[in-house]
Design a protein around this motif. Structure first.
Motif, PDB file in Angstrom:
ATOM      1  N   THR A   1     -15.110 -12.045  33.887  1.00 56.22           N
ATOM      2  CA  THR A   1     -15.228 -13.507  33.958  1.00 56.22           C
ATOM      3  C   THR A   1     -13.852 -14.127  34.136  1.00 56.22           C
TER       4      THR A   1
ATOM      5  N   GLU B   1     -29.415 -11.717  37.904  1.00 56.57           N
ATOM      6  CA  GLU B   1     -28.518 -12.118  36.833  1.00 56.57           C
ATOM      7  C   GLU B   1     -28.963 -11.384  35.585  1.00 56.57           C
TER       8      GLU B   1
ATOM      9  N   ARG C   1     -19.785 -14.705  37.195  1.00 53.53           N
ATOM     10  CA  ARG C   1     -19.962 -16.079  36.739  1.00 53.53           C
ATOM     11  C   ARG C   1     -21.013 -16.090  35.634  1.00 53.53           C
TER      12      ARG C   1
ATOM     13  N   TYR D   1     -25.037 -13.171  33.619  1.00 52.78           N
ATOM     14  CA  TYR D   1     -23.878 -12.961  34.475  1.00 52.78           C
ATOM     15  C   TYR D   1     -24.343 -12.595  35.866  1.00 52.78           C
TER      16      TYR D   1
ATOM     17  N   THR E   1     -26.593 -15.897  27.548  1.00 51.65           N
ATOM     18  CA  THR E   1     -25.691 -15.974  28.698  1.00 51.65           C
ATOM     19  C   THR E   1     -26.035 -14.880  29.698  1.00 51.65           C
TER      20      THR E   1
ATOM     21  N   THR F   1     -23.639 -17.895  33.040  1.00 49.23           N
ATOM     22  CA  THR F   1     -24.493 -19.066  32.977  1.00 49.23           C
ATOM     23  C   THR F   1     -25.141 -19.075  31.609  1.00 49.23           C
ATOM     24  N   GLY F   2     -25.100 -20.209  30.924  1.00 50.48           N
ATOM     25  CA  GLY F   2     -25.694 -20.311  29.598  1.00 50.48           C
ATOM     26  C   GLY F   2     -24.674 -20.040  28.516  1.00 50.48           C
TER      27      GLY F   2
END
Length: 182
Positions: free
Chosen positions: A56, A22, A62, A72, A70, A64-65
């Motif tokens: 997105t 990520e 997706r 991805y 953030t 996250t955060g």
């Protein structure tokens, strides 16, 4: 059919997310700078974020955060769309968009020494890029065997090294021809 509403840069960034980690937008930009710049255009930071928004919204990554933290990750749908794009769209033929070639084309407007200086500066830049790409290639050693995730990036690095070596030979030949008045 592959998504027609995504530019190639979206697929390039999506592909950079397929190596099992990520990444934040900043980290994705860093990865692009360390890889894409050798054979594609490395997108600007603003373009990375706009493409991440697009990906997105399409359900291909997706987040996250929140905010700067953030991260991805590519989704299963993103992997399927990327694989479909790889299989079903032609790669196309590259267009040589080369600033040194453009300036050489217009070399009659300046002194021969200016043209030679430009070509020699390009040779020096090629040496720097070769050195940087050799470092990238070396970093892939051990993870570049068949079946390994970095097998294909290693092949691209090898291709890039050969390409830059060939360009170095071509430009050195051009320097000799300009010096000889050919």
């Amino acid at each position: 059919m592959p998504r027609q509403d995504l530019p190639v840069t979206s697929y390039a960034l999506l592909g950079l997310l397929t190596f099992g980690d990520e990444l934040t937008g900043y980290e994705l930009k860093q990865r692009a700078d360390m890889t894409l710049r050798f054979y594609w255009v490395s997108p600007a930071m603003s373009q990375v974020y706009s493409e991440l928004r697009r990906l997105t919204e399409a359900g291909l990554v997706r987040p996250t955060g929140e905010g700067r933290g953030t991260t991805y990750r590519i989704t299963a749908r993103g992997r399927r769309d990327l694989a479909r794009w790889m299989k079903e769209t032609p790669a196309g033929f590259p267009v040589l968009k080369h600033p040194v070639a453009l300036r050489l084309l217009l070399g009659h407007l300046v002194d021969t020494e200016d043209t030679l200086a430009m070509l020699r500066a390009h040779l020096a830049a090629l040496e720097e890029e070769l050195s940087a790409l050799r470092g990238v290639r070396e970093s892939l050693r051990g993870a570049d065997h068949d079946g390994e995730v970095f097998r294909h990036p290693a092949l691209v690095a090898d291709w890039g090294l050969d390409y830059l070596d060939a360009e170095r030979e071509i430009v050195a030949g051009l320097v000799r021809r300009v010096e000889a008045g050919e």
